[in-house]
Design a protein around this motif. Structure first.
Motif, mmCIF file in Angstrom:
data_model
loop_
_atom_site.group_PDB
_atom_site.id
_atom_site.type_symbol
_atom_site.label_atom_id
_atom_site.label_comp_id
_atom_site.label_asym_id
_atom_site.label_seq_id
_atom_site.Cartn_x
_atom_site.Cartn_y
_atom_site.Cartn_z
ATOM 1 N N SER A 162 10.110 1.581 -6.355
ATOM 2 C CA SER A 162 10.204 0.105 -6.274
ATOM 3 C C SER A 162 10.993 -0.261 -5.019
ATOM 4 C CB SER A 162 10.887 -0.458 -7.524
ATOM 5 O OG SER A 162 12.184 0.096 -7.666
ATOM 6 N N PHE A 163 10.756 -1.462 -4.489
ATOM 7 C CA PHE A 163 11.374 -1.896 -3.235
ATOM 8 C C PHE A 163 12.098 -3.226 -3.451
ATOM 9 C CE2 PHE A 163 7.641 0.653 -2.269
ATOM 10 C CZ PHE A 163 8.127 1.570 -1.364
ATOM 11 N N THR A 164 13.219 -3.417 -2.702
ATOM 12 C CA THR A 164 13.962 -4.682 -2.775
ATOM 13 C C THR A 164 13.407 -5.731 -1.823
ATOM 14 O OG1 THR A 164 15.540 -3.860 -1.127
ATOM 15 C CG2 THR A 164 16.054 -3.473 -3.452
ATOM 16 N N GLY A 165 12.563 -5.274 -0.896
ATOM 17 C CA GLY A 165 11.956 -6.208 0.038
ATOM 18 C C GLY A 165 11.279 -5.466 1.165
ATOM 19 N N PRO A 166 10.471 -6.170 1.985
ATOM 20 C CA PRO A 166 9.794 -5.533 3.110
ATOM 21 C C PRO A 166 10.821 -4.929 4.080
ATOM 22 C CG PRO A 166 8.883 -7.712 2.698
ATOM 23 C CD PRO A 166 10.134 -7.618 1.876
ATOM 24 N N ALA A 193 -1.196 4.317 -4.363
ATOM 25 C CA ALA A 193 -0.879 2.945 -4.799
ATOM 26 C C ALA A 193 -2.157 2.265 -5.277
ATOM 27 C CB ALA A 193 -0.241 2.158 -3.663
ATOM 28 N N ALA A 194 -1.951 1.143 -5.963
ATOM 29 C CA ALA A 194 -3.095 0.364 -6.466
ATOM 30 C C ALA A 194 -3.548 -0.693 -5.459
ATOM 31 C CB ALA A 194 -2.720 -0.296 -7.783
ATOM 32 N N ARG A 195 -2.786 -0.861 -4.355
ATOM 33 C CA ARG A 195 -3.123 -1.853 -3.329
ATOM 34 C C ARG A 195 -3.008 -1.201 -1.960
ATOM 35 N NH1 ARG A 195 -4.460 -4.050 -7.287
ATOM 36 N NH2 ARG A 195 -3.949 -6.135 -8.106
ATOM 37 N N SER A 251 -10.805 5.510 -6.505
ATOM 38 C CA SER A 251 -10.330 4.311 -7.199
ATOM 39 C C SER A 251 -8.902 3.946 -6.834
ATOM 40 C CB SER A 251 -10.426 4.537 -8.720
ATOM 41 O OG SER A 251 -9.609 5.631 -9.094
ATOM 42 N N GLN A 252 -8.264 4.658 -5.882
ATOM 43 C CA GLN A 252 -6.889 4.330 -5.519
ATOM 44 C C GLN A 252 -6.694 4.482 -4.020
ATOM 45 O OE1 GLN A 252 -4.303 7.073 -7.518
ATOM 46 N NE2 GLN A 252 -4.984 8.857 -6.370
ATOM 47 N N LEU A 289 1.658 -3.316 -7.123
ATOM 48 C CA LEU A 289 1.468 -2.288 -6.095
ATOM 49 C C LEU A 289 1.382 -0.887 -6.723
ATOM 50 C CD1 LEU A 289 1.341 -1.394 -3.148
ATOM 51 C CD2 LEU A 289 3.833 -1.449 -3.088
ATOM 52 N N ASN A 290 2.242 -0.659 -7.696
ATOM 53 C CA ASN A 290 2.246 0.633 -8.406
ATOM 54 C C ASN A 290 2.275 1.823 -7.436
ATOM 55 O OD1 ASN A 290 2.106 -0.754 -10.851
ATOM 56 N ND2 ASN A 290 -0.137 -0.669 -10.918
ATOM 57 N N LEU A 291 3.197 1.790 -6.504
ATOM 58 C CA LEU A 291 3.298 2.885 -5.521
ATOM 59 C C LEU A 291 3.997 4.088 -6.172
ATOM 60 C CD1 LEU A 291 4.015 2.589 -1.776
ATOM 61 C CD2 LEU A 291 5.250 4.307 -3.101
ATOM 62 N N THR A 292 3.370 5.257 -6.026
ATOM 63 C CA THR A 292 3.866 6.476 -6.682
ATOM 64 C C THR A 292 3.846 7.639 -5.690
ATOM 65 O OG1 THR A 292 2.974 5.725 -8.797
ATOM 66 C CG2 THR A 292 3.521 8.067 -8.615
ATOM 67 N N LEU A 293 4.848 8.509 -5.798
ATOM 68 C CA LEU A 293 4.905 9.734 -4.993
ATOM 69 C C LEU A 293 4.546 10.918 -5.882
ATOM 70 C CD1 LEU A 293 8.259 9.151 -3.054
ATOM 71 C CD2 LEU A 293 5.956 8.395 -2.445
ATOM 72 N N ASN A 294 3.648 11.799 -5.374
ATOM 73 C CA ASN A 294 3.303 13.007 -6.131
ATOM 74 C C ASN A 294 4.470 14.003 -6.089
ATOM 75 O OD1 ASN A 294 0.907 11.759 -6.463
ATOM 76 N ND2 ASN A 294 -0.375 13.401 -5.676
ATOM 77 N N GLY A 295 4.433 14.979 -7.017
ATOM 78 C CA GLY A 295 5.567 15.882 -7.136
ATOM 79 C C GLY A 295 5.400 17.227 -6.442
#
Length: 407
Positions: A277-281, A324-326, A355-356, A389-395
């Motif tokens: 998650s991000f606090t801002g750009p 991410a979803a976007r 799809s992503q 946005l659902n931004l995710t990092l793989n492990g």
């Protein structure tokens, strides 16, 4: 055996064997007599009893001969055991020699037999007496003188030769001035001589008669004889034995720890995927690195970072896979003490894949680092952050940071 009260005895003159042989039959007080059981197995043959005394011969009438019974089964052949051979008896006495017969006719000579096996060589006989020494041969002519060899190096001065015999003492001359004391020469090593065997003492000759005392001669003039030839240098003396080893000295203080002679390296990674998650750009968010690679000389902190312990040039490598979803522009960089290292920063737009949206960030750089520098890795979104946005990092290897010292 149970005794039954019977009026007729069937086993002996005094007892009954069973209730069935009694007449009249008597009911056993223990219950009704059951049917006769099956015949049990034949018991082992007991030992032969003692033969009783022969009774008196009865006067009987010979009855008719009964029919011949069936031939019994042939018994098993017994085991034949041959006894040991008896000892040979003593040889009988030799009989007297018979008379010599007349000589028979000489038969023809037989063929020559084959040579027998050579006998064993007998022991060597004693050495014969030494023969007399032969006459000495004629001495051969002297050979030509060989060429003079190369002059060897001058050897060390040997010990003073044997002093020649003292000449006749001359008249005492006037005392001359005392000369300067010469330099003492180097003492040569003591030679090791082998003492020869003592010869046999000859017989003592008879003592001669004492002659008359002669007149005293005039004092002669003595001439000092020439200096004798320098003697041969003796062999070098044997080497003395090694002295006793001295005690070990006290251990000195431990020196300061030098730089590591082996490789200096370390790494961190995330064991599973993680949402971000991000606090801002443009604001960086630290990436979680909760697992450790093997390390040597670099501290792996629990706060997702590495601390440098030795100054030098280091190679920095990282790998991050983002989904991410976007579609969005993402930047990733390694930070030193919270500040982005510019030439480690990478920026990509997350492209649609099936799809992503996703992108892979692989970066490396060489940096001069000092003791105490802290490294981590962070991610940012460059423009407006879309909703969902659902931004995710793989492990695992898809989120890792590795540092290696090069010098």
């Amino acid at each position: 055996m149970r005794n039954y009260n019977c009026t007729k005895k069937c086993c002996s003159s005094t007892t009954c064997c069973s209730s069935s042989c009694c007449y009249p039959p008597i009911i056993d007080p223990t219950g009704i007599i059951g049917p006769t059981g099956p015949t049990g197995p034949t018991g082992a043959i007991g030992p032969t009893g003692v033969t009783g005394p022969t009774g008196p011969t009865g006067i009987g009438i010979t009855g008719p001969t009964g029919p011949t019974g069936p031939t019994g089964a042939t018994g098993e052949i017994g085991l034949t055991v041959t006894g040991p051979t008896g000892a040979t008896g003593p040889t009988g006495a030799t009989g007297p020699t018979g008379p010599t017969g007349s000589d028979g006719v000489t038969g023809p000579t037989g063929p020559t037999g084959a040579n027998g096996i050579p006998g064993v060589t007998g022991p060597i006989g004693p050495t014969g007496a030494t023969g007399p020494t032969g006459a000495t041969g004629i001495t051969g002519p002297t050979g030509p003188t060989g060429p003079t060899g190369v002059t060897g190096e001058l050897g060390e001065i040997g010990p003073t030769g044997v002093t020649g015999p003292t000449g006749v003492t001359g008249p005492t001359g006037p005392t001359g001035p005392t000369g300067a004391t010469g330099i003492t020469g180097v003492t040569g090593p003591t030679g090791i001589g082998i003492t020869g065997a003592t010869g046999i003492t000859g017989p003592t000759g008879p003592t001669g008669a004492t002659g008359p005392t002669g007149p005293t001669g005039a004092t002669g003039v003595g001439i000092t004889g020439p200096t004798g030839i320098t003697g041969v240098t003796g062999p070098t003396g044997a080497t003395g034995s090694t002295g006793v080893t001295g005690a070990t000295g006290a251990t000195g203080p431990t020196g300061a720890t030098g730089p590591s002679s082996s490789g200096v390296y370390a790494g961190l990674y995330n064991s599973s995927s993680q949402p971000i998650s991000f606090t801002g750009p443009l604001n960086y968010t630290q990436i979680n690195l909760n697992s450790k690679y093997p390390n040597n000389g670099i501290t792996q902190n629990v706060a997702n970072s590495l601390t440098i312990n030795e100054p030098g040039d280091y190679e920095i490598l990282y790998n991050v896979f983002v989904t991410a979803a976007r579609s969005v522009d993402v930047g990733i960089a390694v930070r030193k003490n919270g500040t982005v290292i510019t030439n480690t920063r990478g920026v990509q737009n997350l492209a649609l894949n099936a799809s992503q949206y996703g992108a892979s960030f692989i970066g490396n750089s060489i940096q001069t680092l000092n003791t105490g520098d802290v490294l981590d890795i962070a991610i940012q979104v460059l423009n407006n952050i879309p909703s969902n946005l659902n931004l995710t990092l793989n492990g695992v290897a898809n989120t890792s940071l590795v540092v290696k010292k090069l010098n």
